[in-house]
Write an enzyme that holds these catalytic residues in place. Structure first.
Site, mmCIF file in Angstrom:
data_model
loop_
_atom_site.group_PDB
_atom_site.id
_atom_site.type_symbol
_atom_site.label_atom_id
_atom_site.label_comp_id
_atom_site.label_asym_id
_atom_site.label_seq_id
_atom_site.Cartn_x
_atom_site.Cartn_y
_atom_site.Cartn_z
ATOM 1 N N TYR A 1 0.820 -1.205 0.013
ATOM 2 C CA TYR A 1 -0.073 0.041 -0.113
ATOM 3 C C TYR A 1 0.956 1.245 0.100
ATOM 4 O O TYR A 1 1.226 1.658 1.031
ATOM 5 C CB TYR A 1 -0.913 -0.002 1.112
ATOM 6 C CG TYR A 1 -1.848 -1.139 1.421
ATOM 7 C CD1 TYR A 1 -2.138 -1.866 0.300
ATOM 8 C CD2 TYR A 1 -2.487 -1.556 2.451
ATOM 9 C CE1 TYR A 1 -3.225 -2.990 0.481
ATOM 10 C CE2 TYR A 1 -3.067 -2.519 2.798
ATOM 11 C CZ TYR A 1 -3.638 -3.319 1.445
ATOM 12 O OH TYR A 1 -4.418 -4.498 1.724
ATOM 13 N N HIS B 1 0.367 -12.243 1.365
ATOM 14 C CA HIS B 1 -0.287 -11.168 0.817
ATOM 15 C C HIS B 1 -0.475 -11.591 -0.781
ATOM 16 O O HIS B 1 0.534 -11.718 -1.673
ATOM 17 C CB HIS B 1 0.227 -9.914 0.765
ATOM 18 C CG HIS B 1 -0.765 -8.937 0.397
ATOM 19 N ND1 HIS B 1 -0.384 -7.293 0.065
ATOM 20 C CD2 HIS B 1 -1.993 -8.661 0.068
ATOM 21 C CE1 HIS B 1 -1.192 -6.710 -0.149
ATOM 22 N NE2 HIS B 1 -2.284 -7.552 -0.360
#
Length: 347
Positions: free
Chosen positions: A55, A139
């Site tokens: 992010y 992830h």
């Protein structure tokens, strides 16, 4: 495993702040706004925070850490992710090429090896300014290569055995292969984005039911369907699956909104409440990019949702009967466990 979220409980369940907007996903946010958003979340009782190196190439972690490191460590739950190392880009770009409005001087490098996972955690802790995280997710391993999920989870298990993290899991937006990982006892928690919402229940049988049977917690993310379910009436041009929603899905969302309105419920309130009807779901996490969004999400999360709404959504064919526990399917029943008609009570 659900006990891990005890310190993040509100009277209505666990609402988590998703950190993607704080990494400038889709639009830039200045540091002051990020700080005010996080502090408003804390003031409103939010105690679960999720982030990732992906992010904003570490920006989300830095912003979240700048606030949390000064708050009591035993009063919040934080998760981050591994699998993408942040490394210098040989040929820098003006901006990141994966949707975050940040300089493109660095890039992501897939690495689910033990060494890569340990390095990723160490670098995340440096960015966060914390000594530990509570949950560590592999992830999007499905996007890397075949076998990445099991390799990543095996690497995470070493960190859990060493006491460096309390719980491990997979964070993904696909249901593929999760039932086997859950059934083999390899994970404590699954973060599933966009696959269990009022518009998409495909995770019910392949993920949520195995998770319930094996005591694995699920964090439902993307419950607003990346935007379409975030307003009382769906808007043409709103996003769905990160793209402009087509007319058919806007109509379907409008049908749901109309049924919600018949029960005096705003669509976002129903979207937040729905996943928590399932016993495997321990928390919902949504992105918040302003103090105003924090206030709106907290208001919707605390809203009374009558059981009759779910019965009508089942009758309309919008959600499957299996998504609504039998004791909640009666039109006169409670809207979610521990949240009966009348004053809210802790659950």
């Amino acid at each position: 495993m659900r006990a891990l979220f005890d310190r993040a409980q509100t009277p209505y369940g666990v609402l988590g702040l998703g950190g993607s907007p704080l990494g400038n996903f889709a639009a830039a946010m200045d540091g002051e706004q990020a700080d005010r958003t996080l502090r408003r979340a804390w003031d409103r009782g939010i105690r679960y925070f999720d982030t990732a190196p992906h992010y904003g190439l570490g920006l989300s972690e830095r912003r979240i850490g700048a606030v949390l490191r000064d708050l009591p460590r035993d009063e919040f739950v934080i998760s981050t992710k591994v699998g993408r190392l942040i490394v210098p880009r040989d040929r820098p770009l003006e901006l990141d090429d994966q949707g975050f409005v940040v300089p493109g001087d660095r890039e992501r490098q897939w690495d689910f090896t033990a060494a890569g996972v340990e390095r990723s955690l160490r670098e995340s802790l440096d960015r966060l300014g914390l000594d530990s995280v509570d949950i560590l997710f592999a992830h999007d391993p499905d996007q890397a290569w075949d076998g990445a999920a099991r390799q990543g989870v095996a690497s995470l298990a070493r960190l859990r055995s060493a006491g460096l993290v309390s719980a491990i899991g997979i964070g993904t937006n696909t249901t593929a292969g999760l039932a086997a990982v859950i059934g083999d006892g390899l994970v404590d928690v699954i973060m599933l984005a966009n696959r269990y919402s009022l518009l998409d229940q495909q995770a019910l049988d392949p993920v949520l039911e195995p998770a319930r049977a094996n005591g694995v917690a699920v964090v439902a993310a993307g419950v607003f369907a990346t935007g379409l379910l975030s307003t009382a009436r769906p808007r043409a041009g709103a996003t769905y699956e990160y793209r402009p929603a087509d007319a058919a899905v806007v109509r379907r969302a409008g049908l749901i909104a109309g049924i919600c309105a018949d029960h005096g419920v705003d669509l976002p309130a129903a979207a937040l409440a729905f996943p928590l009807l399932h016993p495997a779901v321990a928390a919902v996490a949504v992105g918040m990019r302003s103090p105003q969004e924090v206030d709106e999400d907290c208001r919707h999360f605390a809203a009374r949702v009558p059981g009759g709404l779910w019965a009508d959504l089942v009758a309309a064919g919008v959600i499957p009967p299996g998504s609504v526990p039998g004791r909640l399917s009666d039109a006169d029943g409670p809207g979610r466990p521990g949240h009966p008609a009348g004053p809210a009570t802790p659950r």
